[in-house]
Design a protein around this motif. Structure first.
Motif, PDB file in Angstrom:
ATOM      1  N   ALA A 178       0.835  -1.197   0.000  1.00  0.00           N
ATOM      2  CA  ALA A 178       0.000   0.000   0.000  1.00  0.00           C
ATOM      3  C   ALA A 178       0.870   1.247   0.000  1.00  0.00           C
ATOM      4  O   ALA A 178       1.959   1.259   0.552  1.00  0.00           O
ATOM      5  N   TYR A 179       0.358   2.272  -0.652  1.00  0.00           N
ATOM      6  CA  TYR A 179       0.994   3.588  -0.675  1.00  0.00           C
ATOM      7  C   TYR A 179      -0.137   4.592  -0.526  1.00  0.00           C
ATOM      8  O   TYR A 179      -0.623   5.137  -1.500  1.00  0.00           O
ATOM      9  N   TRP A 180      -0.600   4.740   0.708  1.00  0.00           N
ATOM     10  CA  TRP A 180      -1.745   5.595   0.991  1.00  0.00           C
ATOM     11  C   TRP A 180      -1.318   7.057   1.006  1.00  0.00           C
ATOM     12  O   TRP A 180      -0.343   7.415   1.661  1.00  0.00           O
ATOM     13  N   VAL A 181      -2.062   7.894   0.300  1.00  0.00           N
ATOM     14  CA  VAL A 181      -1.828   9.336   0.296  1.00  0.00           C
ATOM     15  C   VAL A 181      -3.155  10.063   0.449  1.00  0.00           C
ATOM     16  O   VAL A 181      -4.205   9.555   0.066  1.00  0.00           O
ATOM     17  N   LYS A 182      -3.062  11.256   1.021  1.00  0.00           N
ATOM     18  CA  LYS A 182      -4.224  12.137   1.099  1.00  0.00           C
ATOM     19  C   LYS A 182      -4.076  13.165  -0.006  1.00  0.00           C
ATOM     20  O   LYS A 182      -3.022  13.783  -0.154  1.00  0.00           O
ATOM     21  N   ILE A 183      -5.135  13.316  -0.797  1.00  0.00           N
ATOM     22  CA  ILE A 183      -5.128  14.246  -1.923  1.00  0.00           C
ATOM     23  C   ILE A 183      -6.362  15.129  -1.831  1.00  0.00           C
ATOM     24  O   ILE A 183      -7.482  14.631  -1.685  1.00  0.00           O
ATOM     25  N   LEU A 184      -6.139  16.418  -1.905  1.00  0.00           N
ATOM     26  CA  LEU A 184      -7.255  17.358  -1.934  1.00  0.00           C
ATOM     27  C   LEU A 184      -7.686  17.551  -3.383  1.00  0.00           C
ATOM     28  O   LEU A 184      -6.860  17.859  -4.243  1.00  0.00           O
ATOM     29  N   TYR A 185      -8.984  17.344  -3.636  1.00  0.00           N
ATOM     30  CA  TYR A 185      -9.508  17.472  -4.997  1.00  0.00           C
ATOM     31  C   TYR A 185     -10.962  17.900  -4.930  1.00  0.00           C
ATOM     32  O   TYR A 185     -11.775  17.253  -4.262  1.00  0.00           O
ATOM     33  N   GLU A 186     -11.282  18.988  -5.604  1.00  0.00           N
ATOM     34  CA  GLU A 186     -12.644  19.530  -5.662  1.00  0.00           C
ATOM     35  C   GLU A 186     -13.294  19.637  -4.283  1.00  0.00           C
ATOM     36  O   GLU A 186     -14.380  19.113  -4.049  1.00  0.00           O
ATOM     37  N   ARG A 187     -12.616  20.291  -3.359  1.00  0.00           N
ATOM     38  CA  ARG A 187     -13.090  20.556  -2.003  1.00  0.00           C
ATOM     39  C   ARG A 187     -13.253  19.309  -1.144  1.00  0.00           C
ATOM     40  O   ARG A 187     -13.766  19.386  -0.026  1.00  0.00           O
ATOM     41  N   ASN A 188     -12.869  18.151  -1.621  1.00  0.00           N
ATOM     42  CA  ASN A 188     -12.933  16.926  -0.840  1.00  0.00           C
ATOM     43  C   ASN A 188     -11.522  16.427  -0.581  1.00  0.00           C
ATOM     44  O   ASN A 188     -10.602  16.731  -1.340  1.00  0.00           O
ATOM     45  N   GLU A 189     -11.374  15.652   0.475  1.00  0.00           N
ATOM     46  CA  GLU A 189     -10.092  15.016   0.752  1.00  0.00           C
ATOM     47  C   GLU A 189     -10.229  13.532   0.435  1.00  0.00           C
ATOM     48  O   GLU A 189     -11.078  12.851   0.997  1.00  0.00           O
ATOM     49  N   TYR A 190      -9.411  13.071  -0.474  1.00  0.00           N
ATOM     50  CA  TYR A 190      -9.399  11.658  -0.845  1.00  0.00           C
ATOM     51  C   TYR A 190      -8.220  10.985  -0.170  1.00  0.00           C
ATOM     52  O   TYR A 190      -7.122  11.543  -0.128  1.00  0.00           O
ATOM     53  N   VAL A 191      -8.450   9.800   0.348  1.00  0.00           N
ATOM     54  CA  VAL A 191      -7.380   8.961   0.877  1.00  0.00           C
ATOM     55  C   VAL A 191      -7.334   7.765  -0.063  1.00  0.00           C
ATOM     56  O   VAL A 191      -8.284   6.991  -0.148  1.00  0.00           O
ATOM     57  N   ILE A 192      -6.209   7.652  -0.786  1.00  0.00           N
ATOM     58  CA  ILE A 192      -6.126   6.700  -1.900  1.00  0.00           C
ATOM     59  C   ILE A 192      -4.884   5.841  -1.761  1.00  0.00           C
ATOM     60  O   ILE A 192      -3.800   6.340  -1.467  1.00  0.00           O
TER      61      ILE A 192
END
Length: 139
Positions: free
Chosen positions: A72-86
């Motif tokens: 796994a390589y989990w990152v938090k990404i801010l996109y279109e006012r939401n926070e994605y954890v991918i």
């Protein structure tokens, strides 16, 4: 090892191997969305209506982002006012455009994530670093 959770969603009970979920989305209103493994079906957990299941999901996200897991390589990404954890290890393709944007699609979903180096430099750099680390290619 599988991490199974039982969740009530839209009056149905789901038993999900949450280790197979590869992306979560935090919305500004507090909702958390994830997509069932091997499916594009979204599950939306709202803390006001389902605090117990909401907490299960938050605890899981916190545990995987705090650990460096082997696959796994989990990152938090801010996109279109939401926070994605991918989990970027589950992304199978990245598209780099001449204007610098990077596009990739969430696993088990149909949502494209488009990252611009000017408007989202931190998330952009995380993806660039991952692609180079995982593939040896620079975008």
């Amino acid at each position: 090892m599988a991490y199974w959770v039982k969740i009530l969603y839209e009056r149905k009970q789901y038993v999900i191997n949450i280790d197979r979920v590869n992306a979560f989305c935090y919305e500004p209103n507090g909702r958390v969305t994830f997509w069932l493994p091997d499916s594009a079906i979204p599950i939306v957990i709202n803390p006001q209506s389902n605090i117990e299941d909401y907490q299960k999901i938050l605890d899981y996200i916190e545990s995987v982002t705090a650990l460096q897991l082997e696959n796994a390589y989990w990152v938090k990404i801010l996109y279109e006012r939401n926070e994605y954890v991918i989990n970027l290890n589950c992304i199978n393709s990245f598209c780099h455009e001449p204007n610098g944007r990077i596009t990739f699609w969430l696993p088990d979903g149909t949502i494209p994530i488009i990252i611009n180096p000017v408007s989202n430099p931190d998330s952009y750099q995380k993806v660039m670093d991952y692609v180079y680390k995982a593939t040896g290619y620079s975008l």
